[in-house]
Scaffold this active site. Structure first.
Site, short mmCIF file in Angstrom:
data_model
loop_
_atom_site.label_atom_id
_atom_site.label_comp_id
_atom_site.label_asym_id
_atom_site.label_seq_id
_atom_site.Cartn_x
_atom_site.Cartn_y
_atom_site.Cartn_z
N ALA A 50 38.60 41.43 35.74
CA ALA A 50 37.90 40.19 36.10
C ALA A 50 36.39 40.40 36.14
O ALA A 50 35.62 39.47 35.88
CB ALA A 50 38.40 39.66 37.44
N THR A 51 35.94 41.61 36.44
CA THR A 51 34.49 41.87 36.43
C THR A 51 33.92 41.57 35.05
O THR A 51 32.96 40.82 34.90
CB THR A 51 34.20 43.34 36.81
N ASN A 130 38.30 36.41 47.90
CA ASN A 130 39.02 37.67 48.04
C ASN A 130 38.94 38.28 49.44
O ASN A 130 39.73 39.14 49.79
CB ASN A 130 38.52 38.69 47.01
N GLN A 158 42.13 36.19 42.41
CA GLN A 158 42.97 36.21 43.62
C GLN A 158 44.00 35.08 43.64
O GLN A 158 44.75 34.95 44.61
CB GLN A 158 42.09 36.08 44.87
N SER A 178 42.68 39.11 36.56
CA SER A 178 42.73 40.56 36.71
C SER A 178 44.17 40.99 36.99
O SER A 178 44.79 40.52 37.93
CB SER A 178 41.82 41.00 37.86
N THR A 219 38.88 48.60 20.96
CA THR A 219 40.30 48.84 20.71
C THR A 219 41.15 48.33 21.87
O THR A 219 40.78 48.48 23.03
CB THR A 219 40.53 50.36 20.52
N CYS A 303 32.21 47.72 51.16
CA CYS A 303 31.22 48.52 51.88
C CYS A 303 31.54 48.45 53.36
O CYS A 303 31.29 47.45 54.01
CB CYS A 303 29.82 47.98 51.67
C1 LIG Z 1 39.09 42.04 42.28
C2 LIG Z 1 38.24 40.88 41.99
C3 LIG Z 1 37.32 40.90 40.93
C4 LIG Z 1 37.12 42.12 40.08
O1 LIG Z 1 38.22 42.31 39.24
P1 LIG Z 1 38.42 43.71 38.46
O2 LIG Z 1 39.57 43.42 37.56
O3 LIG Z 1 38.73 44.71 39.52
O4 LIG Z 1 37.17 43.99 37.73
C5 LIG Z 1 36.57 39.77 40.71
N1 LIG Z 1 36.70 38.68 41.45
C6 LIG Z 1 37.57 38.62 42.48
C7 LIG Z 1 37.69 37.35 43.26
C8 LIG Z 1 38.36 39.71 42.78
O5 LIG Z 1 39.22 39.65 43.80
#
Ligand SMILES: *Cc1c(COP(=O)(O)O)cnc(C)c1O
Length: 360
Positions: A50-51, A130, A158, A178, A219, A303
């Site tokens: 998701a990042t 989240n 989420q 994600s 890939t 954190c």
């Molecule tokens: C975990 C999360 C992300 C990041 O997702 P990744 O797949 O770990 O990069 C982004 N947004 C929310 C709301 C999340 O809970």
């Protein structure tokens, strides 16, 4: 497992059966994921999570539609994958509006509408928070966006398995997913990009061999993509069954813990597997440390040390730094049991009692 062992082909190598088999596996996975969110398969682009999907949605859209405008709207409780991306956009001259939330973590719809200008290209608001589990009214936000010809992105990392997601009905143009938030592998996710009525284009942020129709080069991570599809299928199938358990456990934990502390956020419009509470006079970190042999719980954000900043989400809903530092976030999941939840509650209570006793 087969895709980690004997089915090792590169899905982009179509000259041999190894590659062709991998490619079939990817297209089956894509169709499964599309079905889960009511999209067309070709509108799903695989990413590393998701990042990356958030980066691609936000940077890619603001870049592609630069001639339309330079303004983006988001909110203060977004994941850092959104907040740090819009911060980057500011360094290249884009304009960002970060909407506030109320003490429950909700956004006012009129704030969204009032923030829209002639230069607004997109709105990005998460589906579910989240840290405190707040479910945002994304279909209404999407409706407002479309009324003003603004593109709507939602970070739904989420939300899968907790709320129904239908990109067709909910006015969603871009949506981040994600796999590891739904029991799939880490390091895989997707961005849904609306392909019709209207077609949304995102400029790529990864350049290379042109995979995913040029939208995301690199890939394919075949085993993870197959795992992602399996996970989303199970999450959708088990949604109401899981949710019933979460609701019961949520009630159980709150009944036991509410004597000792306060809930952060709202109990309404909240996913049920999230409990975020603060306990006056106790450091969240102290609770977490003293239960860590038996319980895996966390603070509001990643954190957690006292020297780092407290959770931006807890501050955004109006907590002061001390309150934010006295908070813990408890999540439970599909594989927990009734007795584990009772055990966890009792363990936290005895820890709270001994921590407050030590302080006198
Ligand atoms: C975990 C999360 C992300 C990041 O997702 P990744 O797949 O770990 O990069 C982004 N947004 C929310 C709301 C999340 O809970």
């Amino acid at each position: 497992m087969p895709y980690l062992t004997e089915q090792f082909g590169n899905a982009s190598s179509m000259d041999h059966t190894y590659g062709a088999n991998a490619s079939v596996a990817i297209e089956n996975a894509r169709a499964e994921i599309a079905m889960a969110i009511s999209s067309r398969p070709e509108d799903i682009v695989f990413t590393s999570g998701a990042t990356e999907a958030n980066n691609m949605a936000i940077i890619g859209t603001m870049t592609n539609y630069a001639r339309r405008g330079d303004h983006i709207i988001t909110c203060s409780t977004e994941h850092m994958a959104v907040l740090n991306t819009v911060k980057y956009l500011e360094t290249i001259g884009k304009k960002v509006t970060v909407l506030p939330v109320d003490e429950r973590g909700n956004i006012r719809l009129e704030h969204v509408e009032n923030a829209i200008t002639k230069k607004t290209v997109m709105i990005t608001i998460m589906a579910v928070n989240n840290e405190i589990g707040t479910i945002h009214n994304i279909d209404k936000i999407g409706e407002i966006a479309h009324k003003h010809d603004v593109i709507f992105h939602t970070d739904a990392a989420q939300a899968v398995g907790h709320v129904d997601l239908n990109v067709k009905k909910m006015n969603i143009d871009l949506m981040s997913l994600s796999a590891h938030k739904m029991y799939g592998p880490k390091g895989i996710g997707a961005l849904y990009i609306r392909g019709i009525r209207p077609k949304i284009r995102t400029a790529p942020i990864m350049f290379g061999g042109g995979q995913e129709r040029g939208r995301r080069s690199g890939t394919y991570n075949v085993p993870s993509i197959v795992g992602f599809a399996k996970a989303i299928k199970i999450a959708i199938k088990k949604m109401s069954y899981d949710d019933e358990k979460y609701e019961k456990w949520n009630g159980l934990l709150l009944t036991k813990l509410q004597k000792y502390g306060k809930v952060n956020g709202t109990l309404k419009n909240r996913i049920k597997n999230n409990v975020n509470m603060r306990f006056a006079g106790v450091e969240g970190k102290a609770i977490i440390n003293s239960v860590s042999d038996e319980l895996a719980i966390s603070a509001g954000s990643a954190c957690t040390t006292q020297t780092t900043e407290p959770s931006h989400v807890l501050l955004a809903i109006g907590l002061n730094k001390t309150q934010a530092h006295s908070s813990i976030r408890i999540g439970f999941g599909r594989f927990n049991t009734d007795s584990e939840i009772v055990f966890a509650a009792d363990k936290i209570i005895s820890t709270l009692e001994s921590l407050t006793k030590v302080r006198g």
